[in-house]
Design a protein around this motif. Structure first.
Motif, PDB file in Angstrom:
ATOM      1  N   THR A 151       0.816  -1.217   0.000  1.00 23.35           N
ATOM      2  CA  THR A 151       0.000   0.000   0.000  1.00 23.35           C
ATOM      3  C   THR A 151       0.849   1.267   0.000  1.00 23.35           C
ATOM      4  O   THR A 151       2.020   1.247   0.381  1.00 23.35           O
ATOM      5  CB  THR A 151      -0.914   0.013   1.248  1.00 23.35           C
ATOM      6  OG1 THR A 151      -1.720   1.197   1.238  1.00 23.35           O
ATOM      7  CG2 THR A 151      -0.095  -0.024   2.536  1.00 23.35           C
ATOM      8  N   GLY A 152       0.215   2.353  -0.412  1.00 25.62           N
ATOM      9  CA  GLY A 152       0.865   3.645  -0.286  1.00 25.62           C
ATOM     10  C   GLY A 152       0.698   4.234   1.100  1.00 25.62           C
ATOM     11  O   GLY A 152       1.346   5.215   1.450  1.00 25.62           O
ATOM     12  N   ARG A 153      -0.167   3.638   1.895  1.00 22.82           N
ATOM     13  CA  ARG A 153      -0.405   4.143   3.252  1.00 22.82           C
ATOM     14  C   ARG A 153       0.823   3.975   4.142  1.00 22.82           C
ATOM     15  O   ARG A 153       1.696   3.148   3.890  1.00 22.82           O
ATOM     16  CB  ARG A 153      -1.572   3.407   3.889  1.00 22.82           C
ATOM     17  CG  ARG A 153      -2.931   3.694   3.272  1.00 22.82           C
ATOM     18  CD  ARG A 153      -4.015   3.155   4.169  1.00 22.82           C
ATOM     19  NE  ARG A 153      -5.354   3.297   3.622  1.00 22.82           N
ATOM     20  CZ  ARG A 153      -6.459   3.237   4.340  1.00 22.82           C
ATOM     21  NH1 ARG A 153      -6.369   3.026   5.669  1.00 22.82           N
ATOM     22  NH2 ARG A 153      -7.644   3.361   3.795  1.00 22.82           N
ATOM     23  N   MET A 154       0.845   4.752   5.225  1.00 24.06           N
ATOM     24  CA  MET A 154       1.918   4.626   6.201  1.00 24.06           C
ATOM     25  C   MET A 154       1.760   3.318   6.968  1.00 24.06           C
ATOM     26  O   MET A 154       0.686   2.704   6.980  1.00 24.06           O
ATOM     27  CB  MET A 154       1.913   5.823   7.153  1.00 24.06           C
ATOM     28  CG  MET A 154       0.617   6.021   7.914  1.00 24.06           C
ATOM     29  SD  MET A 154       0.469   7.680   8.648  1.00 24.06           S
ATOM     30  CE  MET A 154       1.888   7.740   9.744  1.00 24.06           C
ATOM     31  N   PHE A 155       2.838   2.901   7.602  1.00 27.51           N
ATOM     32  CA  PHE A 155       2.844   1.595   8.267  1.00 27.51           C
ATOM     33  C   PHE A 155       1.780   1.499   9.351  1.00 27.51           C
ATOM     34  O   PHE A 155       1.064   0.490   9.447  1.00 27.51           O
ATOM     35  CB  PHE A 155       4.224   1.312   8.868  1.00 27.51           C
ATOM     36  CG  PHE A 155       4.260   0.054   9.687  1.00 27.51           C
ATOM     37  CD1 PHE A 155       4.319  -1.196   9.082  1.00 27.51           C
ATOM     38  CD2 PHE A 155       4.211   0.107  11.082  1.00 27.51           C
ATOM     39  CE1 PHE A 155       4.320  -2.364   9.834  1.00 27.51           C
ATOM     40  CE2 PHE A 155       4.219  -1.056  11.840  1.00 27.51           C
ATOM     41  CZ  PHE A 155       4.277  -2.290  11.208  1.00 27.51           C
ATOM     42  N   ILE A 205       4.339  -4.151   3.080  1.00 28.02           N
ATOM     43  CA  ILE A 205       4.941  -3.206   2.142  1.00 28.02           C
ATOM     44  C   ILE A 205       4.126  -1.921   2.234  1.00 28.02           C
ATOM     45  O   ILE A 205       2.944  -1.898   1.899  1.00 28.02           O
ATOM     46  CB  ILE A 205       4.908  -3.764   0.707  1.00 28.02           C
ATOM     47  CG1 ILE A 205       5.740  -5.046   0.625  1.00 28.02           C
ATOM     48  CG2 ILE A 205       5.406  -2.726  -0.288  1.00 28.02           C
ATOM     49  CD1 ILE A 205       5.573  -5.808  -0.678  1.00 28.02           C
ATOM     50  N   THR A 206       4.742  -0.849   2.701  1.00 36.30           N
ATOM     51  CA  THR A 206       4.018   0.400   2.931  1.00 36.30           C
ATOM     52  C   THR A 206       4.727   1.567   2.250  1.00 36.30           C
ATOM     53  O   THR A 206       5.817   1.422   1.707  1.00 36.30           O
ATOM     54  CB  THR A 206       3.889   0.677   4.440  1.00 36.30           C
ATOM     55  OG1 THR A 206       5.208   0.779   5.017  1.00 36.30           O
ATOM     56  CG2 THR A 206       3.139  -0.458   5.135  1.00 36.30           C
ATOM     57  N   TYR A 207       4.076   2.747   2.282  1.00 38.07           N
ATOM     58  CA  TYR A 207       4.648   3.950   1.669  1.00 38.07           C
ATOM     59  C   TYR A 207       5.037   3.721   0.200  1.00 38.07           C
ATOM     60  O   TYR A 207       6.108   4.121  -0.227  1.00 38.07           O
ATOM     61  CB  TYR A 207       5.874   4.427   2.441  1.00 38.07           C
ATOM     62  CG  TYR A 207       5.597   4.987   3.810  1.00 38.07           C
ATOM     63  CD1 TYR A 207       5.049   6.248   3.967  1.00 38.07           C
ATOM     64  CD2 TYR A 207       5.898   4.247   4.964  1.00 38.07           C
ATOM     65  CE1 TYR A 207       4.811   6.765   5.231  1.00 38.07           C
ATOM     66  CE2 TYR A 207       5.662   4.767   6.231  1.00 38.07           C
ATOM     67  CZ  TYR A 207       5.123   6.022   6.356  1.00 38.07           C
ATOM     68  OH  TYR A 207       4.887   6.546   7.608  1.00 38.07           O
ATOM     69  N   GLN A 208       4.196   3.029  -0.555  1.00 40.68           N
ATOM     70  CA  GLN A 208       4.461   2.729  -1.962  1.00 40.68           C
ATOM     71  C   GLN A 208       5.688   1.839  -2.151  1.00 40.68           C
ATOM     72  O   GLN A 208       6.246   1.773  -3.247  1.00 40.68           O
ATOM     73  CB  GLN A 208       4.669   4.021  -2.789  1.00 40.68           C
ATOM     74  CG  GLN A 208       3.555   5.010  -2.729  1.00 40.68           C
ATOM     75  CD  GLN A 208       2.277   4.507  -3.365  1.00 40.68           C
ATOM     76  OE1 GLN A 208       2.126   3.336  -3.656  1.00 40.68           O
ATOM     77  NE2 GLN A 208       1.350   5.411  -3.576  1.00 40.68           N
ATOM     78  N   GLY A 209       6.119   1.169  -1.101  1.00 41.33           N
ATOM     79  CA  GLY A 209       7.304   0.333  -1.192  1.00 41.33           C
ATOM     80  C   GLY A 209       8.533   0.960  -0.570  1.00 41.33           C
ATOM     81  O   GLY A 209       9.635   0.406  -0.636  1.00 41.33           O
ATOM     82  N   ALA A 210       8.377   2.128   0.056  1.00 45.11           N
ATOM     83  CA  ALA A 210       9.521   2.785   0.681  1.00 45.11           C
ATOM     84  C   ALA A 210       9.881   2.159   2.020  1.00 45.11           C
ATOM     85  O   ALA A 210      10.988   2.349   2.524  1.00 45.11           O
ATOM     86  CB  ALA A 210       9.234   4.270   0.886  1.00 45.11           C
ATOM     87  N   ASP A 237       9.613   9.113   9.945  1.00 42.86           N
ATOM     88  CA  ASP A 237       9.576   8.275  11.156  1.00 42.86           C
ATOM     89  C   ASP A 237       8.164   7.771  11.446  1.00 42.86           C
ATOM     90  O   ASP A 237       7.745   7.687  12.605  1.00 42.86           O
ATOM     91  CB  ASP A 237      10.124   9.047  12.361  1.00 42.86           C
ATOM     92  CG  ASP A 237      11.580   9.439  12.180  1.00 42.86           C
ATOM     93  OD1 ASP A 237      12.324   8.672  11.539  1.00 42.86           O
ATOM     94  OD2 ASP A 237      11.966  10.514  12.658  1.00 42.86           O
ATOM     95  N   ASP A 238       7.421   7.461  10.395  1.00 39.21           N
ATOM     96  CA  ASP A 238       6.039   6.965  10.474  1.00 39.21           C
ATOM     97  C   ASP A 238       5.116   7.951  11.178  1.00 39.21           C
ATOM     98  O   ASP A 238       4.164   7.550  11.857  1.00 39.21           O
ATOM     99  CB  ASP A 238       5.977   5.586  11.152  1.00 39.21           C
ATOM    100  CG  ASP A 238       4.771   4.770  10.678  1.00 39.21           C
ATOM    101  OD1 ASP A 238       4.421   4.859   9.494  1.00 39.21           O
ATOM    102  OD2 ASP A 238       4.176   4.055  11.499  1.00 39.21           O
ATOM    103  N   ILE A 239       5.389   9.226  10.993  1.00 36.27           N
ATOM    104  CA  ILE A 239       4.519  10.292  11.490  1.00 36.27           C
ATOM    105  C   ILE A 239       4.047  11.118  10.301  1.00 36.27           C
ATOM    106  O   ILE A 239       4.830  11.468   9.417  1.00 36.27           O
ATOM    107  CB  ILE A 239       5.248  11.199  12.497  1.00 36.27           C
ATOM    108  CG1 ILE A 239       5.714  10.389  13.709  1.00 36.27           C
ATOM    109  CG2 ILE A 239       4.342  12.359  12.951  1.00 36.27           C
ATOM    110  CD1 ILE A 239       6.585  11.177  14.667  1.00 36.27           C
ATOM    111  N   LEU A 240       2.759  11.424  10.268  1.00 33.42           N
ATOM    112  CA  LEU A 240       2.171  12.252   9.223  1.00 33.42           C
ATOM    113  C   LEU A 240       2.244  13.717   9.648  1.00 33.42           C
ATOM    114  O   LEU A 240       1.771  14.076  10.725  1.00 33.42           O
ATOM    115  CB  LEU A 240       0.713  11.833   9.001  1.00 33.42           C
ATOM    116  CG  LEU A 240      -0.182  12.765   8.187  1.00 33.42           C
ATOM    117  CD1 LEU A 240       0.350  12.945   6.776  1.00 33.42           C
ATOM    118  CD2 LEU A 240      -1.618  12.243   8.175  1.00 33.42           C
TER     119      LEU A 240
END
Length: 280
Positions: A42-46, A63-68, A108-111
């Motif tokens: 997903t493109g979503r955050m972890f 797999i998150t952040y579009q694969g980042a 750092d997994d913060i929006l």
């Protein structure tokens, strides 16, 4: 035949109301019980993806952040991470400010958002994650971002995408995840590259992977999987590269795919033989 299945979230596993049917959850759990590795791409955050993984019983690395970023649900360690460079991050923040386009960033997994706008609040509520307001996004950009997300109307984002692709070339991966979402990640951060990294770590061959998605940012996922499945509601470009088109996200398309190609292997193998494309 298949040992791993990677599933997109929005427009794929999730209905338009952001729900998952009980039948789909049952199918996923049955596949896991058979020994299939089921993961989310997903493109979503972890932190957002983790909530859904826990809901359906997925414990594989996500797999998150579009694969980042690839990270396990029950572990603190990050298995894979690629961040947008500080220079590109700063340029994108400056561009968003100059043109008054909504931009939110992830670190750092913060929006983060520069201000508490309606778009930021609506997004956070939709994906069920908190957010932080940081007016100095330029300063924050010095450490780079896991992902940057522009939110606006297609007539604003479509030419912006072309402009950014020309400006940054191969130094960034730029893709639409929804008609009003334009996402920027590290050039090595796409769902396809992350999928192959995870599969290699798990000792799974590319030919043993199914990838399911619906939007442009799922193209690499379907291309790199041994068997790519487009949802019935997928954009035409994704359907064109898919080996098979399932039902829509509102008609349990993921459950249909799992039933056909995982839980009913004989029928799935036959369909694959009839409709599969040759992978290079």
């Amino acid at each position: 035949m298949y040992k791993m299945i990677a599933i997109d979230l929005d427009g794929t596993l999730l209905t338009d109301e952001l729900t998952i049917s009980p039948n789909t959850i049952t199918a996923i759990q049955q596949a896991i019980e058979m020994g299939t590795v089921v993961t989310i791409a997903t493109g979503r955050m972890f932190s957002s993806a983790k909530l859904i993984a826990q809901q359906v019983g997925i414990d594989a690395p996500l797999i998150t952040y579009q694969g980042a970023m690839i990270k396990s649900v029950g572990a603190a360690d990050v298995l894979y991470e690629r961040a947008v460079s500080s220079s590109i991050s700063q340029k994108l923040v400056e561009l968003a400010f100059e043109r008054d386009i909504h931009l939110q960033v992830y670190q750092d997994d913060i929006l983060y958002g520069a201000a508490e706008t309606d778009k930021l609040v609506a997004y956070a509520e939709a994906v069920q994650v908190p957010y932080a307001v940081e007016p100095d996004l330029i300063g924050l950009a010095q450490n780079g971002f896991t992902k940057l997300l522009f939110i606006d109307e297609p007539h604003v984002l479509d030419p912006l995408q072309q402009e950014l692709e020309a400006l940054f070339g191969e130094s960034a991966y730029i893709a639409k995840s929804k008609k009003n979402y334009l996402e920027v990640t590290h050039p090595e951060a796409n769902k396809g590259s992350a999928l192959l990294f995870l599969a290699n770590a798990l000792g799974i061959d590319r030919s043993e992977i199914i990838g399911i998605g619906d939007n442009h940012n799922d193209s690499e996922l379907l291309k790199q999987a041994g068997f790519g499945i487009a949802m019935g509601n997928a954009v035409q470009a994704v359907k064109d590269i898919a080996d098979y088109t399932s039902l829509s996200n509102n008609d349990e398309g993921v459950r249909h795919a799992i039933d056909k190609f995982i839980l009913e292997p004989q029928e799935g193998s036959e369909e694959h033989a009839q409709s599969g494309r040759k992978k290079l």
